[in-house]
Design a protein around this motif. Structure first.
Motif, PDB file in Angstrom:
ATOM      1  N   GLU A 117      -3.613   5.565   2.967  1.00  0.00           N
ATOM      2  CA  GLU A 117      -3.483   4.778   1.732  1.00  0.00           C
ATOM      3  C   GLU A 117      -4.066   5.508   0.517  1.00  0.00           C
ATOM      4  O   GLU A 117      -5.218   5.918   0.531  1.00  0.00           O
ATOM      5  CB  GLU A 117      -4.220   3.444   1.911  1.00  0.00           C
ATOM      6  CG  GLU A 117      -4.207   2.601   0.649  1.00  0.00           C
ATOM      7  CD  GLU A 117      -5.179   1.428   0.697  1.00  0.00           C
ATOM      8  OE1 GLU A 117      -5.610   1.035   1.803  1.00  0.00           O
ATOM      9  OE2 GLU A 117      -5.515   0.919  -0.388  1.00  0.00           O
ATOM     10  N   ASP A 163       0.873  -1.169   0.000  1.00  0.00           N
ATOM     11  CA  ASP A 163       0.000   0.000   0.000  1.00  0.00           C
ATOM     12  C   ASP A 163       0.908   1.216   0.000  1.00  0.00           C
ATOM     13  O   ASP A 163       1.902   1.238   0.735  1.00  0.00           O
ATOM     14  CB  ASP A 163      -0.878   0.045   1.262  1.00  0.00           C
ATOM     15  CG  ASP A 163      -2.049  -0.932   1.190  1.00  0.00           C
ATOM     16  OD1 ASP A 163      -2.237  -1.574   0.139  1.00  0.00           O
ATOM     17  OD2 ASP A 163      -2.776  -1.042   2.195  1.00  0.00           O
ATOM     18  N   GLY A 180      -3.380   0.756  -3.623  1.00  0.00           N
ATOM     19  CA  GLY A 180      -3.305  -0.646  -3.223  1.00  0.00           C
ATOM     20  C   GLY A 180      -2.674  -1.388  -4.391  1.00  0.00           C
ATOM     21  O   GLY A 180      -3.102  -1.222  -5.533  1.00  0.00           O
TER      22      GLY A 180
HETATM   23 MG    MG Z   1      -6.451  -1.214  -0.157  1.00  0.00          MG
END
Ligand code: MG
Ligand code: 4AD
Length: 457
Positions: A381, A373, A384
């Protein structure tokens, strides 16, 4: 209507001395006995154009001076009385649309929260003009980056039968009437439009992998939908998702691509939106420009999940959620890592397999997956990312452990049967990226019509 954009009049010196027609909305109006000053904005740029009206020579209808009124003004472009810009010596002012005093965007009340209640009008403010200019420039730069690097731009289905993230956050798509009589759930779906359960895609990744294992390098840029019941400043039910997928790429390769792409796009925003970034720096996030310059000129940090957990356990901070190896990092942990420890974007790598998705490549340690991440200060974040499991048997095991219906993923599994290759990809949340480069703190303020729990204005 023949007219010139305000952006062009302000930036193109050849208009000086010429008579032009501009259209726009009144932002401010000032009056004296002889002269009136109208500030016009048409949204083509952040700045407004001042029209100077000699009241002895030009008839200025009373409606023309109202904030929000739409006007068409013809006049001569002259050097501004103050500063080194230009202004318009109005010769004719026509009212296109009047704007009564109930117009909610009056100077006093424009907090971001208030503006969230009028999404159809808030775009006429400085803040939203700047946000959507940056958003547009960033979107163009993302396409340019991938195009220049030889990626195919593909469009993956929005209606789908497979839940990519397996988190059960799919919105259902149905044409079944209210109160449809069915003996079982299976019958309910059989009678539905597609003859099976269908929903809005949470990610184009699975189809992206299909394309990448034919064209090598692809990306998608489209909406994803998540029925997450999280009412936070960084979650939407509908967000825009950039998902590149690259064949013959392992985790370190895709990390390099993600970092390069982000820097490319931030550079484009700094170059093309200097005025807007200056505005955000002054009024939204002090030091924003420094931050962005720092990001493009330095290397992102990379930190193994196991090491991140150790750092958090030693941290001199009180967390609401305790940290132990195996736990999913909460926003408070992500922010601590990126804001306090690394003070820059950081890729956290090799998460425990139990907390990540089925498709991620299983590491040799048997405990972790080749996933990362990207965390950034202020948000947490924004990306991803993972290498995908290319081994059929291992992938099947991961799916069975999660009690997934293997038959529903036959095409996806075929990619591992017919010429399987190492491949990797990531998903960048576009709104979160726009938050990061503008300093806006609420995801609802970088989206035209935000959709979230109990909100579909
Ligand atoms: Mg994620
Ligand atoms: O981490 P996520 O769930 O990853 C995937 O969907 C992968 N299939 C991506 C891939 O590898 N192709 O989502 C990716 C990013 C997140 O990091 C976040 O930026 C954004 O999508 N995102 C959201 N943005 C706004 N609102 C939400 N509810 C979001 N959920 C995810």
């Amino acid at each position: 209507m023949k007219h010139i954009d305000i952006k062009d009049i302000l930036n193109d010196k050849t208009y000086l001395g010429k008579t032009v027609t501009v259209c726009g909305w009144v932002r401010t109006f000032r009056d004296s006995s002889q002269v009136a000053f109208l500030e016009l904005a048409d949204g083509t740029c952040f700045s407004r154009l001042q029209a100077v009206v000699d009241k002895n020579a030009v008839v200025l209808g009373s409606e023309c001076s109202k904030t929000g009124a739409a006007l068409c003004v013809t006049g001569e472009v002259v050097k501004a009385f103050k500063g080194d810009g230009v202004e318009l010596n109005a010769k004719d002012v026509q009212l296109l649309g009047k704007c009564p005093p109930e117009y909610p965007i009056q100077k006093k009340r424009t907090t971001l929260e208030f503006l969230r209640g009028i999404p159809h009008l808030r775009l006429r403010t400085n803040t939203f003009t700047a946000v959507f200019k940056v958003r547009s420039v960033a979107a163009q730069a993302i396409h340019r980056y991938f195009h220049e690097h030889g990626y195919y731009y593909i469009n993956t289905p929005i209606i789908t039968a497979s839940d990519c993230e397996g988190a059960g956050e799919m919105f259902r798509v149905t044409t079944q009437p209210y109160g449809a009589k069915c003996a079982s759930e299976a019958e309910y779906y059989q009678n539905d439009f597609f003859g099976q359960k269908a929903g809005l895609s949470v990610s184009g990744q699975l189809e992206g992998e299909v394309a990448a294992t034919a064209f090598s390098k692809i990306y998608t840029f489209g909406p994803s939908f998540r029925a997450e019941n999280s009412n936070t400043t960084r979650h939407l039910a509908e967000f825009w998702h950039i998902e590149p997928e690259v064949a013959f790429a392992e985790l370190p390769d895709i990390i390099e691509i993600a970092e390069e792409m982000l820097k490319y796009v931030i550079r484009a925003v700094l170059d093309e939106c200097a005025e807007e970034i200056g505005f955000f720096d002054s009024f939204i996030e002090k030091g924003l420009k420094e931050k962005l310059l720092g990001v493009v000129n330095s290397q992102f940090a990379v930190c193994d999940y196991t090491e991140a957990v150790e750092l958090l356990k030693k941290a001199d901070a009180k967390f609401q959620y305790p940290v132990e190896w195996g736990c999913d990092l909460q926003t408070e942990h992500e922010k601590y890592l990126t804001e306090v420890i690394f003070k820059k974007p950081v890729f956290v790598t090799n998460y425990p397999k139990a907390i990540k998705s089925f498709y991620m490549k299983q590491n040799a340690d048997g405990k972790t997956v080749a996933a990362t991440d990207l965390l950034v200060p202020g948000i947490g974040e924004i990306i991803g990312c993972s290498e995908r499991e290319a081994d059929l048997e291992k992938l099947l095991t991961a799916m069975k452990e999660r009690k997934m219906d293997v038959n529903a993923y036959k095409q996806y599994l075929d990619l591992r049967t017919f010429g399987s290759v190492p491949h990797s990809g990531f998903g960048l949340g576009f709104e979160r990226f726009v938050m990061y480069v503008t300093g806006m703190e609420n995801i609802r303020d970088v989206t035209l019509f935000p959709r979230s729990v109990n909100n579909i204005m």
